[in-house]
Design a protein around this motif. Structure first.
Motif, PDB file in Angstrom:
ATOM      1  N   SER A 128      58.079  27.544  50.442  1.00 37.56           N
ATOM      2  CA  SER A 128      57.110  27.974  51.448  1.00 37.56           C
ATOM      3  C   SER A 128      55.955  26.989  51.574  1.00 37.56           C
ATOM      4  CB  SER A 128      56.579  29.371  51.110  1.00 37.56           C
ATOM      5  OG  SER A 128      57.565  30.345  51.300  1.00 37.56           O
ATOM      6  N   VAL A 129      55.489  26.484  50.461  1.00 36.89           N
ATOM      7  CA  VAL A 129      54.415  25.491  50.513  1.00 36.89           C
ATOM      8  C   VAL A 129      54.898  24.237  51.240  1.00 36.89           C
ATOM      9  CG1 VAL A 129      52.978  23.944  49.109  1.00 36.89           C
ATOM     10  CG2 VAL A 129      53.189  26.363  48.506  1.00 36.89           C
ATOM     11  N   GLY A 130      56.164  23.860  50.980  1.00 37.85           N
ATOM     12  CA  GLY A 130      56.728  22.734  51.726  1.00 37.85           C
ATOM     13  C   GLY A 130      56.762  23.016  53.213  1.00 37.85           C
ATOM     14  N   GLY A 131      57.053  24.265  53.590  1.00 41.11           N
ATOM     15  CA  GLY A 131      57.064  24.636  54.998  1.00 41.11           C
ATOM     16  C   GLY A 131      55.697  24.496  55.646  1.00 41.11           C
ATOM     17  N   VAL A 132      54.651  24.866  54.916  1.00 39.21           N
ATOM     18  CA  VAL A 132      53.294  24.697  55.426  1.00 39.21           C
ATOM     19  C   VAL A 132      52.986  23.215  55.619  1.00 39.21           C
ATOM     20  CG1 VAL A 132      50.840  25.039  54.910  1.00 39.21           C
ATOM     21  CG2 VAL A 132      52.488  26.859  54.402  1.00 39.21           C
ATOM     22  N   PHE A 133      53.395  22.386  54.652  1.00 41.77           N
ATOM     23  CA  PHE A 133      53.210  20.941  54.768  1.00 41.77           C
ATOM     24  C   PHE A 133      53.864  20.423  56.046  1.00 41.77           C
ATOM     25  CE2 PHE A 133      51.403  20.809  50.713  1.00 41.77           C
ATOM     26  CZ  PHE A 133      51.094  19.510  50.326  1.00 41.77           C
ATOM     27  N   PHE A 189      51.906  22.466  40.885  1.00 37.79           N
ATOM     28  CA  PHE A 189      53.237  21.876  41.001  1.00 37.79           C
ATOM     29  C   PHE A 189      53.791  22.020  42.417  1.00 37.79           C
ATOM     30  CE2 PHE A 189      57.872  22.790  40.767  1.00 37.79           C
ATOM     31  CZ  PHE A 189      58.322  21.533  40.395  1.00 37.79           C
ATOM     32  N   ILE A 190      53.699  23.218  43.004  1.00 39.39           N
ATOM     33  CA  ILE A 190      54.289  23.409  44.335  1.00 39.39           C
ATOM     34  C   ILE A 190      53.468  22.692  45.405  1.00 39.39           C
ATOM     35  CG2 ILE A 190      55.468  25.532  43.702  1.00 39.39           C
ATOM     36  CD1 ILE A 190      53.321  27.140  45.017  1.00 39.39           C
ATOM     37  N   LEU A 191      52.165  22.529  45.175  1.00 36.79           N
ATOM     38  CA  LEU A 191      51.366  21.747  46.125  1.00 36.79           C
ATOM     39  C   LEU A 191      51.776  20.278  46.079  1.00 36.79           C
ATOM     40  CD1 LEU A 191      47.811  23.310  45.679  1.00 36.79           C
ATOM     41  CD2 LEU A 191      49.213  23.344  47.761  1.00 36.79           C
ATOM     42  N   ALA A 192      51.955  19.752  44.871  1.00 41.27           N
ATOM     43  CA  ALA A 192      52.395  18.358  44.738  1.00 41.27           C
ATOM     44  C   ALA A 192      53.800  18.171  45.300  1.00 41.27           C
ATOM     45  CB  ALA A 192      52.353  17.930  43.274  1.00 41.27           C
ATOM     46  N   HIS A 193      54.650  19.171  45.092  1.00 39.16           N
ATOM     47  CA  HIS A 193      56.034  19.096  45.559  1.00 39.16           C
ATOM     48  C   HIS A 193      56.144  19.252  47.076  1.00 39.16           C
ATOM     49  CE1 HIS A 193      60.055  20.858  46.466  1.00 39.16           C
ATOM     50  NE2 HIS A 193      60.466  19.994  45.547  1.00 39.16           N
ATOM     51  N   GLY A 194      55.119  19.814  47.722  1.00 38.41           N
ATOM     52  CA  GLY A 194      55.184  20.070  49.163  1.00 38.41           C
ATOM     53  C   GLY A 194      55.500  18.836  49.990  1.00 38.41           C
ATOM     54  N   ALA A 195      55.115  17.666  49.494  1.00 37.01           N
ATOM     55  CA  ALA A 195      55.392  16.429  50.219  1.00 37.01           C
ATOM     56  C   ALA A 195      56.880  16.152  50.338  1.00 37.01           C
ATOM     57  CB  ALA A 195      54.703  15.252  49.546  1.00 37.01           C
ATOM     58  N   ALA A 202      50.205  14.131  36.783  1.00 40.67           N
ATOM     59  CA  ALA A 202      49.296  14.987  36.026  1.00 40.67           C
ATOM     60  C   ALA A 202      49.934  16.334  35.695  1.00 40.67           C
ATOM     61  CB  ALA A 202      48.002  15.193  36.818  1.00 40.67           C
ATOM     62  N   VAL A 203      50.658  16.914  36.672  1.00 35.45           N
ATOM     63  CA  VAL A 203      51.270  18.225  36.462  1.00 35.45           C
ATOM     64  C   VAL A 203      52.337  18.165  35.381  1.00 35.45           C
ATOM     65  CG1 VAL A 203      52.734  19.986  37.529  1.00 35.45           C
ATOM     66  CG2 VAL A 203      50.762  19.096  38.765  1.00 35.45           C
ATOM     67  N   THR A 204      53.207  17.170  35.441  1.00 32.23           N
ATOM     68  CA  THR A 204      54.287  17.080  34.458  1.00 32.23           C
ATOM     69  C   THR A 204      53.749  16.785  33.062  1.00 32.23           C
ATOM     70  OG1 THR A 204      54.661  14.774  35.152  1.00 32.23           O
ATOM     71  CG2 THR A 204      56.080  16.459  36.112  1.00 32.23           C
ATOM     72  N   ARG A 205      52.673  16.042  32.964  1.00 31.98           N
ATOM     73  CA  ARG A 205      52.051  15.817  31.658  1.00 31.98           C
ATOM     74  C   ARG A 205      51.562  17.135  31.060  1.00 31.98           C
ATOM     75  NH1 ARG A 205      48.318  10.337  32.461  1.00 31.98           N
ATOM     76  NH2 ARG A 205      50.011   8.828  32.155  1.00 31.98           N
ATOM     77  N   ARG A 206      50.895  17.936  31.884  1.00 34.07           N
ATOM     78  CA  ARG A 206      50.407  19.233  31.417  1.00 34.07           C
ATOM     79  C   ARG A 206      51.571  20.144  31.027  1.00 34.07           C
ATOM     80  NH1 ARG A 206      45.587  21.276  33.512  1.00 34.07           N
ATOM     81  NH2 ARG A 206      46.226  23.227  32.480  1.00 34.07           N
ATOM     82  N   VAL A 234      51.133  10.437  52.102  1.00 31.88           N
ATOM     83  CA  VAL A 234      51.393  11.806  51.632  1.00 31.88           C
ATOM     84  C   VAL A 234      52.193  11.811  50.326  1.00 31.88           C
ATOM     85  CG1 VAL A 234      52.468  14.019  52.206  1.00 31.88           C
ATOM     86  CG2 VAL A 234      51.184  12.769  53.952  1.00 31.88           C
ATOM     87  N   PRO A 235      53.373  11.180  50.250  1.00 29.81           N
ATOM     88  CA  PRO A 235      54.090  11.172  48.961  1.00 29.81           C
ATOM     89  C   PRO A 235      53.404  10.331  47.898  1.00 29.81           C
ATOM     90  CG  PRO A 235      55.260   9.829  50.569  1.00 29.81           C
ATOM     91  CD  PRO A 235      54.173  10.540  51.316  1.00 29.81           C
ATOM     92  N   ALA A 236      52.611   9.330  48.314  1.00 28.63           N
ATOM     93  CA  ALA A 236      51.884   8.531  47.317  1.00 28.63           C
ATOM     94  C   ALA A 236      50.881   9.400  46.567  1.00 28.63           C
ATOM     95  CB  ALA A 236      51.176   7.369  47.996  1.00 28.63           C
ATOM     96  N   ILE A 237      50.167  10.254  47.298  1.00 34.98           N
ATOM     97  CA  ILE A 237      49.223  11.173  46.656  1.00 34.98           C
ATOM     98  C   ILE A 237      49.968  12.153  45.754  1.00 34.98           C
ATOM     99  CG2 ILE A 237      47.586  13.042  47.100  1.00 34.98           C
ATOM    100  CD1 ILE A 237      46.820  11.521  49.692  1.00 34.98           C
ATOM    101  N   SER A 238      51.121  12.643  46.237  1.00 33.96           N
ATOM    102  CA  SER A 238      51.905  13.582  45.435  1.00 33.96           C
ATOM    103  C   SER A 238      52.427  12.940  44.150  1.00 33.96           C
ATOM    104  CB  SER A 238      53.081  14.122  46.258  1.00 33.96           C
ATOM    105  OG  SER A 238      52.637  15.088  47.182  1.00 33.96           O
ATOM    106  N   ALA A 239      52.715  11.645  44.202  1.00 38.96           N
ATOM    107  CA  ALA A 239      53.196  10.957  42.999  1.00 38.96           C
ATOM    108  C   ALA A 239      52.147  11.030  41.886  1.00 38.96           C
ATOM    109  CB  ALA A 239      53.536   9.504  43.323  1.00 38.96           C
ATOM    110  N   PHE A 240      50.888  10.763  42.231  1.00 39.83           N
ATOM    111  CA  PHE A 240      49.821  10.838  41.224  1.00 39.83           C
ATOM    112  C   PHE A 240      49.599  12.282  40.765  1.00 39.83           C
ATOM    113  CE2 PHE A 240      48.704   6.763  43.240  1.00 39.83           C
ATOM    114  CZ  PHE A 240      48.562   5.977  42.102  1.00 39.83           C
ATOM    115  N   ALA A 241      49.673  13.233  41.723  1.00 37.64           N
ATOM    116  CA  ALA A 241      49.482  14.633  41.358  1.00 37.64           C
ATOM    117  C   ALA A 241      50.607  15.117  40.439  1.00 37.64           C
ATOM    118  CB  ALA A 241      49.425  15.493  42.620  1.00 37.64           C
ATOM    119  N   MET A 242      51.833  14.716  40.736  1.00 34.93           N
ATOM    120  CA  MET A 242      52.964  15.156  39.925  1.00 34.93           C
ATOM    121  C   MET A 242      52.911  14.549  38.522  1.00 34.93           C
ATOM    122  SD  MET A 242      55.415  17.302  40.151  1.00 34.93           S
ATOM    123  CE  MET A 242      55.760  17.564  41.890  1.00 34.93           C
TER     124      MET A 242
END
Length: 403
Positions: free
Chosen positions: A346-351, A211-217, A393-397, A383-391
């Motif tokens: 913090s993950v957003g900061g790394v991004f 979730f935080i990796l997907a949100h980093g964008a 999957a995460v929200t479904r789980r 970057v946000p396009a990839i996060s959209a697909f990742a999010m």
């Protein structure tokens, strides 16, 4: 509205006022007054954001251990020191120290503030009043009031120079410190449990890490209001005085639309709303990519691509931020939330740090209309396009786990 929540919300307004009257003009100061290249500017802004967002996880852990009040006050002191270094200016080392200290100050007080707002929201929601997500939306609205006033104050102060603006910004945080010292309630006395401030639950939750990796964008996209937006304004023939109105547009949108958008997004559900918010951010950058190779239109249409980007980007962020902040206590499952909010930021900061260093040189291409001027904007859109697909999957789980 309870007095404690009013103090926290107005505190966010003052913090943003002090921030936005200085930091949006830092890139212009570095480019025009210090004649730094795009890669150097990207590094400075990336380090500033990383020193704040990247260290949030430690600020959140300290908040869980020491109490939010202490961290908020300490954060004010550190940010005053950072603005003082920016005010001294004139040398890249001084600017770097100042930029990083302003970030560290935010890393101390922001997770603590989020923790307090979450507690207020939980209490309110149990009483059948405003939900936790609505309180985070309110936090965004009050923050944007400061974000409206900050650039206006900064624009009015352009004549006195960036360094004087930085010292005035420091004065704002000095005033905030003394008000909070007097009125912010002391933290409730309780023994510090072993799990408070512990990173183990965060590192052991693979779904939260996804979730935080997907949100980093989210933060990376938001940061482009400071790094990429001035580039598009320059390509369009605008100048530094056109920057403040752009921030005002974003702020007015948040002030007027944040609460209804949050209600609608919660009604639709995170499984649809979160991916859609990131998709909107991708569209914002893709639109600029279409216009970047073209010669700018004549006034008043020359700034249209920048305005469209700001509007769509803001709409996407208004969907994502309150929902993401509201989901954090769900992942925490009763554990202290400071370290969770810290990890999210913090993950957003790394991004931002990595992304700005990579993007800085590419953005120099976007200063002048040409076939390669679209490249940095296409990279930004991906970057946000990839996060959209990742999010998605995460929200479904997450939804399937909750049910």
């Amino acid at each position: 509205m309870p007095a404690n929540s009013l103090l926290l919300l107005s505190n966010q307004l003052v913090f943003n006022l002090g921030f936005y009257m200085v930091v949006p003009f830092l890139a212009v100061y570095l480019r025009e007054d210090m004649a730094l290249a795009g890669s150097a500017i990207g590094l400075v802004l990336g380090l500033r954001t990383f020193s704040q967002q990247g260290l949030f996880v430690f600020g959140g852990a300290l908040s869980d251990r020491l109490g939010p009040r202490r961290l908020i006050l300490l954060g004010c002191v550190v940010r005053v020191a950072g603005y003082a270094f920016l005010g001294l200016g004139g040398h890249i080392a001084t600017i770097l120290i100042g930029a990083c200290l302003t970030g560290v100050g935010g890393a101390l007080f922001s997770p603590a503030l989020s923790t307090l707002i979450a507690k207020v929201g939980e209490t309110s929601e149990k009483a059948g009043k405003r939900s936790r997500a609505q309180y985070f939306a309110l936090l965004g609205v009050w923050g944007e009031l400061g974000a409206v006033l900050g650039p206006v104050a900064g624009a009015l102060l352009l004549g006195v120079g960036f360094q004087a603006m930085a010292f005035i910004g420091a004065g704002v945080f000095v005033c905030a410190f003394f008000v909070l010292l007097a009125f912010l309630p002391r933290d409730e006395a309780h023994p510090v449990r072993h799990e408070q401030g512990s990173f183990a639950p965060v590192l052991g939750d693979r779904l939260f890490l996804a979730f935080i990796l997907a949100h980093g964008a989210y933060l990376f996209c938001y940061n482009q209001l400071y790094l990429a937006l001035p580039i598009e304004i320059a390509r369009s023939g605008g100048g530094e005085r056109d920057l403040a109105p752009m921030f005002m547009i974003a702020s007015v949108l948040v002030i007027t639309l944040q609460l209804p958008i949050t209600r609608l997004a919660r009604h639709v559900g995170v499984q649809v709303s979160m991916p859609f918010g990131f998709a909107l951010m991708a569209v914002a950058f893709a639109i600029v990519a279409v216009f970047a190779p073209l010669m700018p239109a004549t006034a008043p249409w020359s700034l249209a691509p920048a305005i469209i980007m700001v509007v769509i980007l803001s709409l996407g962020q208004m969907i994502v931020r309150p929902l993401a902040m509201d989901l954090v206590p769900t992942f925490a499952a009763g554990r202290p939330t400071g370290v969770y909010y810290g990890a999210l930021a913090s993950v957003g900061g790394v991004f931002v740090l990595v992304g700005n260093v990579v993007l800085g040189p590419l953005l120099d291409w976007a200063l002048i209309p040409s076939t390669r001027a679209s490249v940095p904007w296409i990279v930004l859109a991906l970057v946000p396009a990839i996060s959209a697909f990742a999010m998605l999957a995460v929200t479904r789980r997450l939804t399937s786990h909750k049910s």
